[in-house]
Design a protein around this motif. Structure first.
Motif, PDB file in Angstrom:
ATOM      1  N   GLU A 128      -1.333   8.095  -7.898  1.00  0.00           N
ATOM      2  CA  GLU A 128      -2.549   8.459  -7.167  1.00  0.00           C
ATOM      3  C   GLU A 128      -2.267   9.528  -6.120  1.00  0.00           C
ATOM      4  N   HIS A 129      -1.059   9.556  -5.613  1.00  0.00           N
ATOM      5  CA  HIS A 129      -0.682  10.550  -4.608  1.00  0.00           C
ATOM      6  C   HIS A 129       0.424  11.408  -5.211  1.00  0.00           C
ATOM      7  N   SER A 130       0.011  12.444  -5.901  1.00  0.00           N
ATOM      8  CA  SER A 130       0.945  13.256  -6.663  1.00  0.00           C
ATOM      9  C   SER A 130       1.745  14.187  -5.765  1.00  0.00           C
ATOM     10  N   GLY A 188       1.633  13.918 -12.535  1.00  0.00           N
ATOM     11  CA  GLY A 188       0.234  14.088 -12.902  1.00  0.00           C
ATOM     12  C   GLY A 188      -0.118  15.500 -13.309  1.00  0.00           C
ATOM     13  N   ASP A 216      -3.452  18.217  -9.905  1.00  0.00           N
ATOM     14  CA  ASP A 216      -2.957  17.106 -10.703  1.00  0.00           C
ATOM     15  C   ASP A 216      -4.107  16.261 -11.234  1.00  0.00           C
ATOM     16  N   LEU A 256      -8.684   9.673 -15.723  1.00  0.00           N
ATOM     17  CA  LEU A 256      -8.406   8.382 -15.093  1.00  0.00           C
ATOM     18  C   LEU A 256      -7.534   7.496 -15.970  1.00  0.00           C
ATOM     19  N   HIS A 284      -4.986  12.991 -11.130  1.00  0.00           N
ATOM     20  CA  HIS A 284      -5.725  12.039 -10.292  1.00  0.00           C
ATOM     21  C   HIS A 284      -6.608  12.764  -9.283  1.00  0.00           C
ATOM     22  N   THR A 285      -6.087  13.807  -8.657  1.00  0.00           N
ATOM     23  CA  THR A 285      -6.894  14.585  -7.716  1.00  0.00           C
ATOM     24  C   THR A 285      -8.077  15.219  -8.424  1.00  0.00           C
ATOM     25  N   GLU A 336      -1.513   7.665 -17.085  1.00  0.00           N
ATOM     26  CA  GLU A 336      -0.625   6.908 -16.195  1.00  0.00           C
ATOM     27  C   GLU A 336       0.084   7.878 -15.258  1.00  0.00           C
ATOM     28  N   GLU A 391     -13.608  13.101 -17.225  1.00  0.00           N
ATOM     29  CA  GLU A 391     -13.268  12.256 -16.078  1.00  0.00           C
ATOM     30  C   GLU A 391     -12.533  10.995 -16.524  1.00  0.00           C
ATOM     31  N   ALA A 443      -9.614  14.008 -10.998  1.00  0.00           N
ATOM     32  CA  ALA A 443     -10.586  12.975 -11.341  1.00  0.00           C
ATOM     33  C   ALA A 443     -11.318  12.436 -10.122  1.00  0.00           C
ATOM     34  N   ARG A 444     -10.610  12.226  -9.044  1.00  0.00           N
ATOM     35  CA  ARG A 444     -11.195  11.558  -7.892  1.00  0.00           C
ATOM     36  C   ARG A 444     -11.559  12.495  -6.734  1.00  0.00           C
TER      37      ARG A 444
END
Length: 485
Positions: free
Chosen positions: A472-474, A414, A442, A466, A444-445, A469, A462, A447-448
């Protein structure tokens, strides 16, 4: 020969080195141009002071589809020009006068050349030397060697902003960021603009998808001609125009393009001032592209090794030609000059840039082509997401059919590798992405891990994050949790 403790060549970012830590030193500042350097006088600041009202004028053309009828009734070019330079010239003069009042600072308002290592000769013939020299003398516009290049109707970015009247017809030669910005300014304020580029592609250092989208939108605002080489400029008598500009097809020399113009803007690049400084006479290395060679600590090089006591920053040594880069390099030199045992390097990893044209453009990091090559070399994969402005709520509000945000990341981690935007306020929207790349956040972090204001235009960033690809846990996030990067 007069000896100083420190000589600074250039009054742009080099001038900012002097702070309270330097008060005990006998310093010379040498600059044969206008005090304050390129950005203040002929670059970033005045061009954006023109680009802003030009953008306001351009928005009136888009208002009708939103149910608002708007038009530009009057463009007062001289008033605009005088407002801009009334402010800028005062800042330049004030900076010069301030430096002159300091007892430990001597200002030389003339050009200077190296005659041997750490010895300089001014245009008036005085030789000066110092154990420490900072070379920050910038760059200048390239002027092609063609007939008519010295006609009064022909300008570069150094002179075109001070013309007396808004021209009826403008021919912009060049497809880079300077040409793009001035084509926007003149066309939006009412000039008939033709932009001509030697290659088929505009903005060749940008991601191809961004350059293609810009070319599409630019062709709706002014005339674009690509694949032509400038060959001559002639003075022209009569009411139709003041000059005639001739181009040839590089593939077929018999094929020509002739364009009438009142003003010809030559925007074919900038070159570092190493030649006029005679850097080689000072024992300094000059790269093939004309840049002064430096190491990561901004030390100028001589035969590949640091030249004793000589430092460099800004356009004369940096390929970026960006004020924020020159300022960062100045901070590096500011520290290193006084702390030779604790040298700091300039961080050039994630350098953003923006083009204040229509539509606005911003970028940082790798293009898709560069990222794909990087992935092959490192045995990894990338993921790419292109998010249109028009797919967000604020994009609906604008009825936007132009803007996009393109993100490139390493698929397994990510890690953001590149970000490229074209559209409204691109130069603002890219900043959180620069921050994420600089601090190892990264996708995902990013974005979320925070709120994104709804329905602000920033949602396009954002949604692009998202859409990548990525896990979620980079692994990058886990490294941060244990205190490592």
């Amino acid at each position: 020969m007069r000896t100083f403790d420190l000589i600074i060549i250039g009054s742009g970012s080099g001038n900012s080195i002097l702070n309270e830590d330097y008060e005990g030193l006998d310093v010379a500042i040498v600059d044969g141009g206008t005090f304050g350097g390129t950005c203040l006088n002929v670059g970033c600041i005045p061009t954006k002071m023109y680009a802003y009202p030009a953008t306001l004028a351009r928005h009136t053309a888009d208002a009708d589809r939103l149910g608002v009828r708007a038009e530009v009734q009057d463009v007062r070019w001289r008033e605009m020009r005088d407002r801009i330079f009334g402010r800028i010239d005062a800042i330049s003069q004030g900076g010069l006068e301030y430096r002159r009042t300091l007892p430990q600072v001597t200002v030389y308002q003339e050009h200077v050349r190296f005659v041997r290592p750490r010895v300089l000769r001014t245009a008036s013939g005085e030789e000066i030397t110092a154990p420490r020299i900072v070379v920050a003398s910038g760059s200048r516009p390239v002027r092609p060697n063609v007939p008519g290049i010295d006609l009064p109707q022909v300008h570069t970015s150094d002179t075109v902003m001070r013309i007396d009247e808004l021209p009826r017809r403008v021919v912009v030669v060049g497809g880079g960021y300077i040409g793009a910005e001035f084509a926007h300014v003149f066309s939006s304020l009412g000039s008939r603009v033709t932009q001509v580029n030697r290659s088929q592609r505009l903005l060749r250092y940008h991601d191809p998808e961004i350059a293609e989208r810009f070319a599409r939108e630019a062709s709706r605002q002014w005339k674009l001609e690509t694949g032509w080489t400038l060959t001559a400029i002639e003075e022209w008598a009569g009411d139709e125009c003041a000059a005639m500009v001739t181009f040839r097809d590089p593939e077929d020399p018999e094929l020509t393009l002739r364009l009438p113009a009142d003003v010809v803007l030559v925007a074919t690049g900038r070159q570092p001032n190493t030649d006029v400084l005679d850097a080689r006479a000072g024992g300094l290395d000059v790269r093939e592209d004309g840049l002064l060679a430096v190491d990561e600590y901004q030390r100028a090089l001589s035969d590949g090794a640091p030249a004793e006591g000589v430092w460099a920053l800004g356009d004369i040594s940096s390929p970026y030609q960006l004020k924020h880069v020159a300022n960062a390099e100045a901070r590096t030199v500011q520290h290193n000059l006084l702390n030779p045992g604790d040298l700091r390097a300039t961080d050039h990893r994630f350098v953003p840039s923006a083009v204040f044209t229509s539509p606005q453009i911003a970028s940082v990091g790798m293009t898709q082509d560069e990222a794909e090559q990087w992935a092959v070399e490192h045995g990894t994969e990338i993921t790419v997401k292109v998010q249109d402005y028009g797919a967000t709520a604020y994009g609906w509000a604008m009825e936007d059919h132009t803007g996009l945000c393109k993100l490139i990341a390493e698929k397994g981690t990510g890690r953001l590798l590149g970000a490229h935007l074209v559209g409204e306020e691109a130069s603002l929207l890219i900043q959180p992405l620069v921050q994420a790349m600089s601090f190892g956040l990264d996708a995902h972090t990013m974005a979320r891990g925070q709120y994104w204001i709804h329905p602000a235009l920033s949602e396009v960033v954002e949604n692009a994050l998202l859409g990548l690809e990525v896990p979620e846990h980079s692994p990058l996030a886990r490294q941060e949790l244990v205190g490592g990067r």
